[in-house]
Scaffold this motif. Structure first.
Motif, short mmCIF file in Angstrom:
data_model
loop_
_atom_site.label_atom_id
_atom_site.label_comp_id
_atom_site.label_asym_id
_atom_site.label_seq_id
_atom_site.Cartn_x
_atom_site.Cartn_y
_atom_site.Cartn_z
N SER A 94 27.19 -3.51 27.45
CA SER A 94 28.36 -3.03 26.71
C SER A 94 28.40 -3.63 25.30
CB SER A 94 29.65 -3.40 27.45
OG SER A 94 29.72 -2.75 28.69
N ARG A 95 28.05 -4.90 25.20
CA ARG A 95 28.08 -5.55 23.89
C ARG A 95 27.05 -4.94 22.95
NH1 ARG A 95 26.27 -9.52 20.51
NH2 ARG A 95 24.29 -9.59 21.63
N TYR A 100 25.61 -1.62 18.25
CA TYR A 100 24.85 -0.51 17.63
C TYR A 100 25.80 0.51 17.02
CZ TYR A 100 21.71 3.57 17.39
OH TYR A 100 20.99 4.66 16.98
N ASN A 101 26.82 0.91 17.76
CA ASN A 101 27.79 1.89 17.25
C ASN A 101 28.53 1.35 16.03
OD1 ASN A 101 27.46 4.13 19.01
ND2 ASN A 101 28.54 3.06 20.63
N TYR A 102 28.88 0.08 16.11
CA TYR A 102 29.63 -0.54 15.01
C TYR A 102 28.79 -0.60 13.73
CZ TYR A 102 32.29 -4.09 12.44
OH TYR A 102 32.99 -4.77 11.47
N SER A 208 26.71 6.20 24.23
CA SER A 208 27.54 5.68 25.31
C SER A 208 26.82 4.59 26.08
CB SER A 208 27.91 6.82 26.28
OG SER A 208 26.75 7.25 26.98
N LYS A 209 27.59 3.85 26.87
CA LYS A 209 26.99 2.79 27.68
C LYS A 209 25.99 3.38 28.68
CE LYS A 209 27.95 -0.98 30.89
NZ LYS A 209 28.96 -1.68 31.73
N LYS A 210 26.31 4.53 29.26
CA LYS A 210 25.40 5.16 30.21
C LYS A 210 24.07 5.51 29.55
CE LYS A 210 28.67 7.10 33.56
NZ LYS A 210 29.14 8.35 34.21
N GLU A 213 22.15 2.27 29.11
CA GLU A 213 21.60 1.85 30.40
C GLU A 213 20.34 2.64 30.75
OE1 GLU A 213 25.60 0.35 32.79
OE2 GLU A 213 25.07 2.47 32.79
N ALA A 214 20.37 3.94 30.47
CA ALA A 214 19.22 4.80 30.76
C ALA A 214 18.03 4.42 29.90
CB ALA A 214 19.59 6.26 30.52
N ILE A 215 18.28 4.02 28.66
CA ILE A 215 17.20 3.60 27.75
C ILE A 215 16.53 2.35 28.29
CG2 ILE A 215 16.71 2.69 25.45
CD1 ILE A 215 18.95 4.56 24.42
#
Length: 246
Positions: A94-95, A100-102, A208-210, A213-215
């Motif tokens: 999540s962090r 990355y988004n920020y 997104s977090k999902k 996670e997939a990456i």
């Protein structure tokens, strides 16, 4: 927990981990300290600001009751007595997603947007050292940027955990923010917790977090950028739930 945490008159150090809710937290804690005795490390120029703090006259540093901001473990050596650390940690995936988004939103590192860097390329680029086990980096006895990108190892995670155990009076979790504030209030002898003002949040999320996670699942080699932080976070989580009833 060591005896140094029993002395409430000692200075407090808030070690602000990137994208772990620290900016929102800092809007709540200053009310518990005399403004004249708060020293803030400037996040935008953290290295120069930290050097400025260390270069202050000892008489000035001895008056500090709260040191806060983006800085590294070891600040207690420049304050009076046995200073007590506290910090907020966040689930590592999540962090990283938030970071990355920020950075995309504020355009701090131009190549990220100019080159339309994917999340994977961003991690491998080394542009933001906070993206490579950033929690572990700030909690160890090493300069934040000196360990090369992708080379934070298990030994450093053990060192970070040892520092948390021996020097941090409280470790909160972003996912349990309000309970963390109550923990800080108890451990640091705060008189009150003011109304929380959420700040520094990312408005336009690109990933997104999902997806993150997939990456990591698809690209196992990327685990080196998060493995140490996962270990540190697991320790912090276990400790937190022993101290807080939720």
């Amino acid at each position: 927990m060591t005896k140094l945490f029993l002395n409430k008159k000692q200075p407090h150090i808030f070690l602000h981990i990137h994208k772990s809710g620290g900016t929102s937290l800092m809007n709540t804690i200053d009310v518990n300290y005399n403004k004249k005795n708060i020293h803030v490390i400037n996040g935008k120029t953290y290295r120069a600001s930290y050097q400025d703090f260390k270069g202050k006259d000892k008489s000035y540093r001895n008056k500090i009751d709260l040191l806060r901001g983006h800085h590294f473990f070891g600040s207690h050596k420049y304050l009076r007595g046995n200073a007590m650390y506290f910090t907020m940690l966040r689930e590592p995936v999540s962090r990283l997603c938030s970071l990355y988004n920020y950075l995309l939103e504020i355009d701090l590192y131009k190549p990220i947007n100019e080159e339309k860097m994917s999340f994977k390329t961003f991690l491998e680029s080394g542009l933001a050292m906070a993206a490579d086990n950033g929690m572990t980096r700030m909690l160890t006895n090493h300069d934040f940027d000196k360990v090369p990108n992708g080379e934070v190892n298990e030994n450093l995670s053990e060192e970070a955990i040892e520092n948390l155990e021996n020097y941090f009076v409280a470790v909160g979790l972003t996912e349990h923010f309000e309970a963390s504030l109550e923990l800080f209030k108890t451990k640091l002898d705060w008189k009150k917790i003011p109304i929380l003002k959420v700040d520094n949040s990312t408005k336009h999320k690109k990933i997104s977090k999902k997806e993150v996670e997939a990456i990591f699942i698809t690209n196992q080699e990327l685990n080196r950028f998060i493995a140490a932080d996962l270990k540190v976070y697991q320790y912090a989580k276990q400790r937190f739930f022993k101290e807080v009833m939720i």
